[in-house]
Scaffold this motif. Structure first.
Motif, short mmCIF file in Angstrom:
data_model
loop_
_atom_site.label_atom_id
_atom_site.label_comp_id
_atom_site.label_asym_id
_atom_site.label_seq_id
_atom_site.Cartn_x
_atom_site.Cartn_y
_atom_site.Cartn_z
N ARG A 36 0.85 -1.19 0.00
CA ARG A 36 0.00 0.00 0.00
C ARG A 36 0.88 1.24 0.00
NH1 ARG A 36 -3.66 -1.07 4.65
NH2 ARG A 36 -3.45 -3.15 3.78
N CYS A 37 0.31 2.32 -0.42
CA CYS A 37 1.06 3.59 -0.48
C CYS A 37 1.03 4.26 0.89
CB CYS A 37 0.46 4.50 -1.54
SG CYS A 37 1.43 6.00 -1.85
N THR A 38 2.11 4.92 1.24
CA THR A 38 2.15 5.65 2.50
C THR A 38 1.16 6.81 2.50
OG1 THR A 38 4.02 6.91 1.61
CG2 THR A 38 4.53 5.03 3.01
N ASP A 39 0.81 7.32 1.32
CA ASP A 39 -0.22 8.36 1.19
C ASP A 39 -1.51 7.68 0.75
OD1 ASP A 39 -1.71 10.62 0.86
OD2 ASP A 39 -0.77 11.23 -1.02
N THR A 40 -2.38 7.35 1.70
CA THR A 40 -3.59 6.59 1.38
C THR A 40 -4.59 7.40 0.56
OG1 THR A 40 -4.53 7.27 3.50
CG2 THR A 40 -3.36 5.16 3.43
N GLU A 41 -4.53 8.72 0.66
CA GLU A 41 -5.49 9.55 -0.09
C GLU A 41 -5.03 9.81 -1.51
OE1 GLU A 41 -6.16 13.08 2.11
OE2 GLU A 41 -7.03 12.07 3.86
N GLY A 42 -3.74 10.03 -1.69
CA GLY A 42 -3.25 10.37 -3.03
C GLY A 42 -3.22 9.19 -3.98
N ALA A 43 -3.18 7.97 -3.46
CA ALA A 43 -3.13 6.78 -4.32
C ALA A 43 -4.24 5.81 -3.94
CB ALA A 43 -1.77 6.10 -4.20
N ALA A 44 -5.42 6.36 -3.60
CA ALA A 44 -6.53 5.52 -3.18
C ALA A 44 -7.03 4.67 -4.34
CB ALA A 44 -7.67 6.36 -2.62
N TYR A 45 -7.69 3.54 -4.01
CA TYR A 45 -8.24 2.65 -5.03
C TYR A 45 -9.23 3.41 -5.92
CZ TYR A 45 -10.62 -1.38 -7.06
OH TYR A 45 -11.16 -2.29 -7.94
N GLY A 48 -2.91 2.95 -7.51
CA GLY A 48 -2.01 1.95 -6.98
C GLY A 48 -0.57 2.39 -7.01
N LYS A 49 0.30 1.48 -7.39
CA LYS A 49 1.73 1.74 -7.36
C LYS A 49 2.11 2.86 -8.31
CE LYS A 49 6.16 -0.69 -7.66
NZ LYS A 49 6.81 -2.02 -7.89
N ALA A 50 1.45 2.93 -9.46
CA ALA A 50 1.78 3.97 -10.44
C ALA A 50 1.49 5.36 -9.90
CB ALA A 50 0.99 3.73 -11.73
N GLU A 51 0.42 5.50 -9.11
CA GLU A 51 0.07 6.81 -8.56
C GLU A 51 0.85 7.12 -7.28
OE1 GLU A 51 -2.90 5.48 -11.31
OE2 GLU A 51 -2.09 4.52 -9.50
N CYS A 52 1.53 6.15 -6.73
CA CYS A 52 2.27 6.35 -5.48
C CYS A 52 3.68 6.87 -5.79
CB CYS A 52 2.33 5.04 -4.69
SG CYS A 52 3.03 5.21 -3.05
N SER A 73 5.84 6.25 -0.82
CA SER A 73 6.55 4.98 -1.03
C SER A 73 5.53 3.85 -1.03
CB SER A 73 7.61 4.74 0.05
OG SER A 73 7.01 4.67 1.34
N TRP A 74 5.83 2.81 -1.81
CA TRP A 74 4.95 1.64 -1.94
C TRP A 74 5.48 0.56 -1.00
CZ3 TRP A 74 0.30 1.13 -3.73
CH2 TRP A 74 -0.20 -0.09 -4.11
N ASP A 75 4.91 0.49 0.19
CA ASP A 75 5.42 -0.38 1.25
C ASP A 75 4.46 -1.53 1.51
OD1 ASP A 75 7.59 1.29 1.52
OD2 ASP A 75 6.66 2.47 3.15
N LYS A 76 4.98 -2.50 2.23
CA LYS A 76 4.16 -3.63 2.67
C LYS A 76 4.12 -3.65 4.19
CE LYS A 76 8.09 -6.83 2.49
NZ LYS A 76 8.64 -8.06 1.87
N PRO A 77 3.05 -4.13 4.80
CA PRO A 77 2.99 -4.20 6.26
C PRO A 77 3.95 -5.25 6.80
CG PRO A 77 1.07 -5.26 5.30
CD PRO A 77 1.81 -4.61 4.16
N THR A 78 4.18 -5.22 8.08
CA THR A 78 5.08 -6.21 8.69
C THR A 78 4.51 -7.61 8.56
OG1 THR A 78 4.05 -5.77 10.83
CG2 THR A 78 6.06 -4.56 10.30
N ASP A 113 -0.21 -4.55 -7.11
CA ASP A 113 0.15 -3.17 -7.44
C ASP A 113 -1.07 -2.26 -7.47
OD1 ASP A 113 2.78 -3.90 -7.63
OD2 ASP A 113 2.76 -4.14 -9.81
N GLN A 114 -2.12 -2.62 -6.72
CA GLN A 114 -3.28 -1.75 -6.55
C GLN A 114 -3.50 -1.48 -5.08
OE1 GLN A 114 -6.75 -3.32 -8.59
NE2 GLN A 114 -6.63 -1.67 -10.09
N SER A 115 -3.97 -0.27 -4.77
CA SER A 115 -4.20 0.10 -3.38
C SER A 115 -5.36 -0.70 -2.80
CB SER A 115 -4.51 1.60 -3.28
OG SER A 115 -3.39 2.37 -3.68
N PRO A 116 -5.35 -0.93 -1.50
CA PRO A 116 -6.45 -1.67 -0.87
C PRO A 116 -7.72 -0.84 -0.80
CG PRO A 116 -4.91 -0.89 0.79
CD PRO A 116 -4.29 -0.56 -0.54
N SER A 117 -8.84 -1.56 -0.69
CA SER A 117 -10.14 -0.94 -0.53
C SER A 117 -10.89 -1.67 0.58
CB SER A 117 -10.95 -1.00 -1.83
OG SER A 117 -12.22 -0.40 -1.67
#
Length: 241
Positions: A36-45, A48-52, A73-78, A113-117
């Motif tokens: 998911r993107c660290t900016d949840t609003e700017g790359a919302a579903y 995805g990765k392209a918008e992040c 940044s396009w990061d993954k949770p722990t 490579d898509q943001s979560p919803s």
């Protein structure tokens, strides 16, 4: 206790095998999909990765870094299933009953490579339900069952155990006992007891328990008034029964 080591070893092998199999299944189902993107609003579903990319301003007024500029940044949770090691660590966390955040993130999965919803893939939660039943409850029951069976098999194998068993049997044999299942003397108690021992009442009681359980499972926040009214009525019937 030593006599139970061999069957317990079988349970450990079963747990490790189940752990590894579900780790591989998790990789196949959720691998590389929890980023998911660290900016949840700017790359919302459906972004995805392209918008992040680029930078964003933290607008969370409750945060100490509110108003600061951060790179996206396009990061993954722990907790993730991208490789075997991370998958096994995630399932280990599930085994310790720390699975709420994991299930919520998995149910929000959309695609690679898509943001979560929110609740986009609710059916993914069934994976953890099956794992908890097979990998946790079943394995724990087997573990406890083998230990108890081992103790029972080795009970009475020494002279001290035999003497203790004889002593307990003598106490149980000579303990005075009150009358069991004596009929009540009051006529109303006799009628009530006769009613509760009928098959029809037992069937009705079982149906009431089943309905009460279903209502308890379906209870939710902001329930409509009709639902609350029906639930209250069945609660009164259940407690009166």
């Amino acid at each position: 206790l030593i006599g139970t080591l061999r069957p317990v070893a079988y349970v450990v092998v079963f747990v490790v095998f189940t752990f590894f199999v579900f780790s591989l299944m998790g990789m196949g189902i959720f691998g590389n999909k929890m980023h998911r993107c660290t900016d949840t609003e700017g790359a919302a579903y459906p972004g995805g990765k392209a918008e992040c990319s680029g930078a964003y301003i933290n607008t969370d007024v409750d945060s100490h870094s509110a108003g600061c500029l951060f790179p996206r940044s396009w990061d993954k949770p722990t907790h993730n299933f991208d490789d075997v090691w991370d998958s096994m660590l995630t399932l280990l966390r599930v085994n310790t009953v720390k699975y709420v955040a994991i299930i919520n993130d998995v149910m929000d999965i959309t695609d690679v490579d898509q943001s979560p919803s929110t609740n986009f893939s609710e059916f993914y939660s069934l994976f953890f339900v099956v794992y908890l039943i097979v990998g946790a409850l079943l394995a724990m029951n087997l573990f406890i069952g083998f230990i108890i069976d081992g103790f029972n098999a080795n009970r009475g194998s020494t002279d001290a155990d035999l003497q203790y068993e004889r002593f307990i049997r003598q106490i149980w044999k000579n303990t005075p006992r009150p009358g069991v299942n004596t009929q009540p003397s009051w006529w109303l108690s006799q009628r009530v007891r006769a009613l509760t021992e009928t098959r029809e009442f037992q069937t009705f009681s079982g149906v009431c328990v089943g309905i009460n359980v279903m209502f308890m499972l379906s209870d939710h926040a902001d329930a409509p008034e009709l639902f609350i009214l029906i639930m209250d009525i069945q609660n009164y019937i259940f407690f009166a029964e």
